[in-house]
Design a protein around this motif. Structure first.
Motif, PDB file in Angstrom:
ATOM      1  N   ASP A  96       0.849  -1.176   0.000  1.00 31.36           N
ATOM      2  CA  ASP A  96       0.000   0.000   0.000  1.00 31.36           C
ATOM      3  C   ASP A  96       0.894   1.239   0.000  1.00 31.36           C
ATOM      4  OD1 ASP A  96      -2.832   1.196   0.638  1.00 31.36           O
ATOM      5  OD2 ASP A  96      -1.458   2.141   2.065  1.00 31.36           O
ATOM      6  N   VAL A  97       0.569   2.213  -0.822  1.00 27.79           N
ATOM      7  CA  VAL A  97       1.387   3.419  -0.946  1.00 27.79           C
ATOM      8  C   VAL A  97       1.611   4.082   0.409  1.00 27.79           C
ATOM      9  CG1 VAL A  97       1.467   5.752  -1.923  1.00 27.79           C
ATOM     10  CG2 VAL A  97       0.701   3.838  -3.335  1.00 27.79           C
ATOM     11  N   LYS A  98       0.577   4.173   1.214  1.00 29.14           N
ATOM     12  CA  LYS A  98       0.698   4.831   2.523  1.00 29.14           C
ATOM     13  C   LYS A  98       1.711   4.132   3.422  1.00 29.14           C
ATOM     14  CE  LYS A  98      -3.867   6.881   2.483  1.00 29.14           C
ATOM     15  NZ  LYS A  98      -5.206   6.892   3.043  1.00 29.14           N
ATOM     16  N   CYS A  99       1.787   2.821   3.323  1.00 31.03           N
ATOM     17  CA  CYS A  99       2.768   2.077   4.122  1.00 31.03           C
ATOM     18  C   CYS A  99       4.194   2.468   3.729  1.00 31.03           C
ATOM     19  CB  CYS A  99       2.562   0.580   3.963  1.00 31.03           C
ATOM     20  SG  CYS A  99       1.030  -0.038   4.676  1.00 31.03           S
ATOM     21  N   PHE A 100       4.431   2.589   2.424  1.00 29.44           N
ATOM     22  CA  PHE A 100       5.757   2.984   1.944  1.00 29.44           C
ATOM     23  C   PHE A 100       6.067   4.421   2.381  1.00 29.44           C
ATOM     24  CE2 PHE A 100       5.054  -0.693  -0.653  1.00 29.44           C
ATOM     25  CZ  PHE A 100       6.315  -1.192  -0.916  1.00 29.44           C
ATOM     26  N   VAL A 101       5.104   5.306   2.216  1.00 26.73           N
ATOM     27  CA  VAL A 101       5.293   6.707   2.602  1.00 26.73           C
ATOM     28  C   VAL A 101       5.578   6.817   4.090  1.00 26.73           C
ATOM     29  CG1 VAL A 101       4.126   8.939   2.824  1.00 26.73           C
ATOM     30  CG2 VAL A 101       3.932   7.631   0.691  1.00 26.73           C
ATOM     31  N   ASN A 102       4.840   6.078   4.915  1.00 33.43           N
ATOM     32  CA  ASN A 102       5.043   6.143   6.362  1.00 33.43           C
ATOM     33  C   ASN A 102       6.438   5.681   6.770  1.00 33.43           C
ATOM     34  OD1 ASN A 102       2.487   7.186   6.778  1.00 33.43           O
ATOM     35  ND2 ASN A 102       1.572   5.194   7.211  1.00 33.43           N
ATOM     36  N   LYS A 103       6.944   4.646   6.125  1.00 36.93           N
ATOM     37  CA  LYS A 103       8.304   4.166   6.429  1.00 36.93           C
ATOM     38  C   LYS A 103       9.336   5.247   6.090  1.00 36.93           C
ATOM     39  CE  LYS A 103       7.516  -0.211   7.572  1.00 36.93           C
ATOM     40  NZ  LYS A 103       7.829  -0.762   8.885  1.00 36.93           N
ATOM     41  N   ILE A 104       9.194   5.833   4.899  1.00 32.78           N
ATOM     42  CA  ILE A 104      10.142   6.863   4.464  1.00 32.78           C
ATOM     43  C   ILE A 104      10.050   8.082   5.377  1.00 32.78           C
ATOM     44  CG2 ILE A 104      10.705   8.457   2.588  1.00 32.78           C
ATOM     45  CD1 ILE A 104       9.743   6.169   0.675  1.00 32.78           C
ATOM     46  N   LYS A 105       8.837   8.498   5.696  1.00 31.21           N
ATOM     47  CA  LYS A 105       8.629   9.658   6.564  1.00 31.21           C
ATOM     48  C   LYS A 105       9.261   9.422   7.939  1.00 31.21           C
ATOM     49  CE  LYS A 105       4.896  12.663   8.294  1.00 31.21           C
ATOM     50  NZ  LYS A 105       5.789  13.293   9.203  1.00 31.21           N
ATOM     51  N   TYR A 106       9.084   8.229   8.487  1.00 33.51           N
ATOM     52  CA  TYR A 106       9.663   7.896   9.784  1.00 33.51           C
ATOM     53  C   TYR A 106      11.192   8.027   9.745  1.00 33.51           C
ATOM     54  CZ  TYR A 106      11.143   5.279  13.856  1.00 33.51           C
ATOM     55  OH  TYR A 106      11.767   4.909  15.028  1.00 33.51           O
ATOM     56  N   ILE A 107      11.793   7.502   8.710  1.00 30.16           N
ATOM     57  CA  ILE A 107      13.255   7.558   8.579  1.00 30.16           C
ATOM     58  C   ILE A 107      13.738   8.999   8.486  1.00 30.16           C
ATOM     59  CG2 ILE A 107      15.187   6.977   7.041  1.00 30.16           C
ATOM     60  CD1 ILE A 107      13.560   4.369   6.397  1.00 30.16           C
ATOM     61  N   ILE A 108      13.063   9.798   7.680  1.00 39.09           N
ATOM     62  CA  ILE A 108      13.455  11.203   7.525  1.00 39.09           C
ATOM     63  C   ILE A 108      13.215  11.975   8.817  1.00 39.09           C
ATOM     64  CG2 ILE A 108      12.891  13.367   6.330  1.00 39.09           C
ATOM     65  CD1 ILE A 108      12.282  11.576   3.828  1.00 39.09           C
ATOM     66  N   ASP A 109      12.027  11.822   9.393  1.00 39.79           N
ATOM     67  CA  ASP A 109      11.668  12.571  10.611  1.00 39.79           C
ATOM     68  C   ASP A 109      12.570  12.239  11.789  1.00 39.79           C
ATOM     69  OD1 ASP A 109       9.634  13.753   9.179  1.00 39.79           O
ATOM     70  OD2 ASP A 109       8.017  12.616  10.150  1.00 39.79           O
ATOM     71  N   ASN A 110      13.095  11.023  11.835  1.00 38.86           N
ATOM     72  CA  ASN A 110      13.949  10.599  12.949  1.00 38.86           C
ATOM     73  C   ASN A 110      15.434  10.639  12.606  1.00 38.86           C
ATOM     74  OD1 ASN A 110      12.108   9.620  15.269  1.00 38.86           O
ATOM     75  ND2 ASN A 110      11.132   8.908  13.389  1.00 38.86           N
ATOM     76  N   ASP A 111      15.756  11.319  11.506  1.00 37.80           N
ATOM     77  CA  ASP A 111      17.145  11.541  11.106  1.00 37.80           C
ATOM     78  C   ASP A 111      17.940  10.231  11.034  1.00 37.80           C
ATOM     79  OD1 ASP A 111      19.153  13.255  10.235  1.00 37.80           O
ATOM     80  OD2 ASP A 111      19.957  13.540  12.271  1.00 37.80           O
TER      81      ASP A 111
END
Length: 151
Positions: A96-111
């Protein structure tokens, strides 16, 4: 996106999705290429998105190559992806696109880009170089052919 599709239907589907999303200026589709060309395309990238649902997915060469360049793989658990990556935080729960986006967002947001990039590179260096794979294969053959059977 880099690679060739054997299915014109799939190629058309991807092109239509890109067009429907108004992302034509942000997504490039390039044909498969050799390692020298691949380096040019990947040098400034951070993530490798691998939304595989192929039932016969094995150990993906593309996944290993991307990790060797330090790209952070975000993928399904199809085939050997989970064991190749060995980091469940990079495996999506469902395709699901949202699952991929959430993983990427988590990585970016948590440096975590630098750390996960290093981990990807190091995972390949520690497990998937020619020398390491050949040694593991030799050990398996030695085990198979040196086992003494008793009845």
């Amino acid at each position: 996106m880099i690679g060739n599709s054997e299915s014109q239907f799939y190629t058309d589907y991807i092109n239509n999705k890109i067009k429907e999303s108004n992302l034509e200026s942000r997504i490039n589709i390039l044909p498969a290429c050799n390692h020298k060309e691949l380096k040019k395309h990947l040098v400034d990238k951070s993530f490798y998105i691998f939304p595989s649902k192929e039932p016969r997915e094995g150990h993906s060469n593309a996944l290993t190559e991307a990790m060797a360049w330090g790209l952070i793989p975000i993928t399904t658990s199809q085939g050997f992806n989970r064991s190749v990556i060995e980091n469940d935080s990079l495996i999506v729960e469902k395709l699901d696109v949202k699952c991929f986006v959430n993983k990427i967002k988590y990585i970016i947001d948590n440096d975590l880009i630098e750390q996960f990039s290093y981990n990807s590179y190091n995972r390949v260096l520690s497990n998937y170089t020619d020398e390491i794979v050949l040694e593991k294969l030799k050990e398996e053959y030695d085990f198979l052919f040196n086992v003494k059977f008793t009845s």
